[in-house]
Design a protein around this motif. Structure first.
Motif, PDB file in Angstrom:
ATOM      1  N   ILE A  79      10.476  63.841  -8.531  1.00  0.00           N
ATOM      2  CA  ILE A  79      11.750  64.354  -8.028  1.00  0.00           C
ATOM      3  C   ILE A  79      12.703  63.214  -7.677  1.00  0.00           C
ATOM      4  O   ILE A  79      13.900  63.256  -8.004  1.00  0.00           O
ATOM      5  CB  ILE A  79      11.512  65.278  -6.815  1.00  0.00           C
ATOM      6  CG1 ILE A  79      10.884  66.594  -7.289  1.00  0.00           C
ATOM      7  CG2 ILE A  79      12.810  65.560  -6.068  1.00  0.00           C
ATOM      8  CD1 ILE A  79      10.427  67.502  -6.167  1.00  0.00           C
ATOM      9  N   LEU A  80      12.192  62.183  -7.016  1.00  0.00           N
ATOM     10  CA  LEU A  80      13.053  61.050  -6.653  1.00  0.00           C
ATOM     11  C   LEU A  80      13.561  60.312  -7.887  1.00  0.00           C
ATOM     12  O   LEU A  80      14.741  59.954  -7.968  1.00  0.00           O
ATOM     13  CB  LEU A  80      12.294  60.084  -5.738  1.00  0.00           C
ATOM     14  CG  LEU A  80      12.129  60.514  -4.277  1.00  0.00           C
ATOM     15  CD1 LEU A  80      11.227  59.531  -3.533  1.00  0.00           C
ATOM     16  CD2 LEU A  80      13.477  60.626  -3.582  1.00  0.00           C
ATOM     17  N   GLU A  81      12.697  60.078  -8.858  1.00  0.00           N
ATOM     18  CA  GLU A  81      13.128  59.373 -10.073  1.00  0.00           C
ATOM     19  C   GLU A  81      14.197  60.158 -10.809  1.00  0.00           C
ATOM     20  O   GLU A  81      15.174  59.578 -11.299  1.00  0.00           O
ATOM     21  CB  GLU A  81      11.932  59.115 -10.985  1.00  0.00           C
ATOM     22  CG  GLU A  81      11.015  58.005 -10.484  1.00  0.00           C
ATOM     23  CD  GLU A  81       9.924  57.642 -11.465  1.00  0.00           C
ATOM     24  OE1 GLU A  81       9.471  56.480 -11.444  1.00  0.00           O
ATOM     25  OE2 GLU A  81       9.516  58.526 -12.243  1.00  0.00           O
ATOM     26  N   ASN A  82      14.033  61.480 -10.893  1.00  0.00           N
ATOM     27  CA  ASN A  82      15.040  62.307 -11.554  1.00  0.00           C
ATOM     28  C   ASN A  82      16.338  62.333 -10.771  1.00  0.00           C
ATOM     29  O   ASN A  82      17.430  62.207 -11.347  1.00  0.00           O
ATOM     30  CB  ASN A  82      14.511  63.738 -11.741  1.00  0.00           C
ATOM     31  CG  ASN A  82      13.616  63.863 -12.966  1.00  0.00           C
ATOM     32  OD1 ASN A  82      14.032  63.603 -14.088  1.00  0.00           O
ATOM     33  ND2 ASN A  82      12.375  64.248 -12.756  1.00  0.00           N
ATOM     34  N   PHE A  83      16.239  62.503  -9.464  1.00  0.00           N
ATOM     35  CA  PHE A  83      17.427  62.580  -8.618  1.00  0.00           C
ATOM     36  C   PHE A  83      18.233  61.286  -8.687  1.00  0.00           C
ATOM     37  O   PHE A  83      19.468  61.298  -8.753  1.00  0.00           O
ATOM     38  CB  PHE A  83      17.024  62.875  -7.172  1.00  0.00           C
ATOM     39  CG  PHE A  83      18.189  63.032  -6.244  1.00  0.00           C
ATOM     40  CD1 PHE A  83      18.831  64.257  -6.117  1.00  0.00           C
ATOM     41  CD2 PHE A  83      18.653  61.959  -5.499  1.00  0.00           C
ATOM     42  CE1 PHE A  83      19.915  64.398  -5.267  1.00  0.00           C
ATOM     43  CE2 PHE A  83      19.735  62.096  -4.645  1.00  0.00           C
ATOM     44  CZ  PHE A  83      20.369  63.324  -4.530  1.00  0.00           C
ATOM     45  N   LEU A  84      17.533  60.151  -8.665  1.00  0.00           N
ATOM     46  CA  LEU A  84      18.203  58.851  -8.667  1.00  0.00           C
ATOM     47  C   LEU A  84      18.681  58.423 -10.050  1.00  0.00           C
ATOM     48  O   LEU A  84      19.393  57.433 -10.180  1.00  0.00           O
ATOM     49  CB  LEU A  84      17.260  57.787  -8.090  1.00  0.00           C
ATOM     50  CG  LEU A  84      16.931  57.962  -6.600  1.00  0.00           C
ATOM     51  CD1 LEU A  84      15.783  57.038  -6.201  1.00  0.00           C
ATOM     52  CD2 LEU A  84      18.154  57.681  -5.742  1.00  0.00           C
ATOM     53  N   GLY A  85      18.291  59.170 -11.081  1.00  0.00           N
ATOM     54  CA  GLY A  85      18.741  58.850 -12.435  1.00  0.00           C
ATOM     55  C   GLY A  85      17.914  57.800 -13.131  1.00  0.00           C
ATOM     56  O   GLY A  85      18.303  57.291 -14.189  1.00  0.00           O
ATOM     57  N   PHE A  86      16.745  57.477 -12.568  1.00  0.00           N
ATOM     58  CA  PHE A  86      15.926  56.412 -13.142  1.00  0.00           C
ATOM     59  C   PHE A  86      15.175  56.844 -14.397  1.00  0.00           C
ATOM     60  O   PHE A  86      14.625  56.009 -15.109  1.00  0.00           O
ATOM     61  CB  PHE A  86      14.920  55.898 -12.112  1.00  0.00           C
ATOM     62  CG  PHE A  86      15.552  55.206 -10.931  1.00  0.00           C
ATOM     63  CD1 PHE A  86      16.848  54.715 -10.999  1.00  0.00           C
ATOM     64  CD2 PHE A  86      14.846  55.043  -9.749  1.00  0.00           C
ATOM     65  CE1 PHE A  86      17.428  54.073  -9.915  1.00  0.00           C
ATOM     66  CE2 PHE A  86      15.409  54.387  -8.660  1.00  0.00           C
ATOM     67  CZ  PHE A  86      16.707  53.909  -8.737  1.00  0.00           C
ATOM     68  N   THR A  87      15.124  58.143 -14.672  1.00  0.00           N
ATOM     69  CA  THR A  87      14.382  58.612 -15.840  1.00  0.00           C
ATOM     70  C   THR A  87      15.246  58.639 -17.096  1.00  0.00           C
ATOM     71  O   THR A  87      14.738  58.824 -18.189  1.00  0.00           O
ATOM     72  CB  THR A  87      13.813  60.026 -15.594  1.00  0.00           C
ATOM     73  OG1 THR A  87      14.880  60.905 -15.220  1.00  0.00           O
ATOM     74  CG2 THR A  87      12.770  60.001 -14.489  1.00  0.00           C
ATOM     75  N   ASN A 111      14.654  48.183 -16.913  1.00  0.00           N
ATOM     76  CA  ASN A 111      14.414  49.338 -17.783  1.00  0.00           C
ATOM     77  C   ASN A 111      13.700  50.454 -17.041  1.00  0.00           C
ATOM     78  O   ASN A 111      13.910  51.635 -17.316  1.00  0.00           O
ATOM     79  CB  ASN A 111      13.590  48.918 -19.006  1.00  0.00           C
ATOM     80  CG  ASN A 111      14.421  48.170 -20.030  1.00  0.00           C
ATOM     81  OD1 ASN A 111      15.122  48.761 -20.828  1.00  0.00           O
ATOM     82  ND2 ASN A 111      14.352  46.850 -19.986  1.00  0.00           N
ATOM     83  N   SER A 112      12.860  50.085 -16.081  1.00  0.00           N
ATOM     84  CA  SER A 112      12.132  51.085 -15.309  1.00  0.00           C
ATOM     85  C   SER A 112      13.058  51.883 -14.401  1.00  0.00           C
ATOM     86  O   SER A 112      12.693  52.946 -13.913  1.00  0.00           O
ATOM     87  CB  SER A 112      11.048  50.403 -14.457  1.00  0.00           C
ATOM     88  OG  SER A 112      10.140  49.702 -15.276  1.00  0.00           O
ATOM     89  N   TYR A 113      14.236  51.336 -14.160  1.00  0.00           N
ATOM     90  CA  TYR A 113      15.207  52.010 -13.297  1.00  0.00           C
ATOM     91  C   TYR A 113      16.408  52.535 -14.076  1.00  0.00           C
ATOM     92  O   TYR A 113      17.462  52.811 -13.506  1.00  0.00           O
ATOM     93  CB  TYR A 113      15.648  51.059 -12.183  1.00  0.00           C
ATOM     94  CG  TYR A 113      14.541  50.774 -11.203  1.00  0.00           C
ATOM     95  CD1 TYR A 113      14.299  51.616 -10.123  1.00  0.00           C
ATOM     96  CD2 TYR A 113      13.694  49.685 -11.375  1.00  0.00           C
ATOM     97  CE1 TYR A 113      13.258  51.381  -9.237  1.00  0.00           C
ATOM     98  CE2 TYR A 113      12.652  49.436 -10.495  1.00  0.00           C
ATOM     99  CZ  TYR A 113      12.446  50.293  -9.423  1.00  0.00           C
ATOM    100  OH  TYR A 113      11.410  50.051  -8.547  1.00  0.00           O
ATOM    101  N   GLY A 114      16.240  52.683 -15.380  1.00  0.00           N
ATOM    102  CA  GLY A 114      17.258  53.362 -16.170  1.00  0.00           C
ATOM    103  C   GLY A 114      18.366  52.498 -16.733  1.00  0.00           C
ATOM    104  O   GLY A 114      19.347  53.028 -17.248  1.00  0.00           O
ATOM    105  N   VAL A 115      18.242  51.171 -16.640  1.00  0.00           N
ATOM    106  CA  VAL A 115      19.281  50.275 -17.173  1.00  0.00           C
ATOM    107  C   VAL A 115      18.702  49.443 -18.311  1.00  0.00           C
ATOM    108  O   VAL A 115      17.751  48.677 -18.111  1.00  0.00           O
ATOM    109  CB  VAL A 115      19.846  49.339 -16.088  1.00  0.00           C
ATOM    110  CG1 VAL A 115      20.853  48.363 -16.700  1.00  0.00           C
ATOM    111  CG2 VAL A 115      20.514  50.134 -14.980  1.00  0.00           C
TER     112      VAL A 115
END
Length: 217
Positions: A79-87, A111-115
């Motif tokens: 839930i946190l990864e999706n909410f924060l946009g990291f996925t 890359n693990s954090y979506g960048v």
């Protein structure tokens, strides 16, 4: 209260949004150890905030813990990864391939954090035409062409401070929607452009000031 503490993103205030990645990092460590549940008290002790604050922050992401049990770690991480946009992966272009810029290009952890940094840009002929950990570095003049190719949404600015606004204007003209600014210059952008300022020098100033205060006690 500082101005940035009054900002809300959707329904979540910015201070809470800034704390959520700390919670995520901690519960991922617990997951790696094989733990399956975590309490707000555990998180609070590790992050050094009040347990009621942890519970309030997590209420913004629509997850609730079980009484006397806590939060299921697998669900909390997802839930946190999706909410924060990291996925979701966001393509980024980096401007100013000096020591800091090159270090960011080598940081595979982003890359693990979506960048995903897909290219760097610089004006120096000794760096353009080379690659940093497989990521190509182009001359600034090729930005319009390469932006059409990559379709990046994020621009990372690590140029000298005197070039910050000039480079910002050029980036925005070429369709970048969000800027991660590592210079100490407060860049000016159109209202619809998202800016995140991360001034290493400002953080150093705060650290040095607190060190001086502690020495004076």
């Amino acid at each position: 209260m500082a101005n940035d503490e009054l900002k809300f993103y959707g329904k979540i205030p910015e201070p809470a949004l800034r704390r959520l990645p700390w919670y995520l990092a901690y519960v991922k460590l617990l997951k790696g150890k094989g733990d399956t549940v975590v309490s707000s008290t555990q998180i609070a002790k590790e992050i050094n905030v009040d347990p009621s604050q942890v519970a309030k922050d997590l209420s913004f992401v629509n997850i609730s813990g079980k009484t006397r049990v806590g939060y299921e770690i697998d669900a909390l991480v997802d839930i946190l990864e999706n909410f924060l946009g990291f996925t979701s992966q966001h393509k980024a272009l980096l401007f100013g391939v000096g020591r800091l810029g090159a270090a960011l290009m080598r940081d595979s952890g982003l890359n693990s954090y979506g960048v995903e940094i897909v290219a760097g840009f610089d004006i120096r002929s000794d760096i353009t035409g080379t690659k940093i950990d497989g990521i190509p570095v182009y001359p600034m003049a090729l930005l319009p062409e390469k932006q059409k190719e990559y379709g990046a949404t994020i621009g990372i600015i690590t140029v000298p401070v005197e070039k910050a606004q000039e480079v910002t204007d050029y980036i925005v003209e070429n369709g970048i929607k969000a800027l991660w600014n590592f210079t100490p210059f407060r860049i000016r952008v159109p209202e619809q452009i998202v800016v995140q300022n991360t001034s290493i020098y400002a953080h150093l100033a705060v650290m040095f000031n607190r060190m001086n205060e502690n020495s004076a006690d």
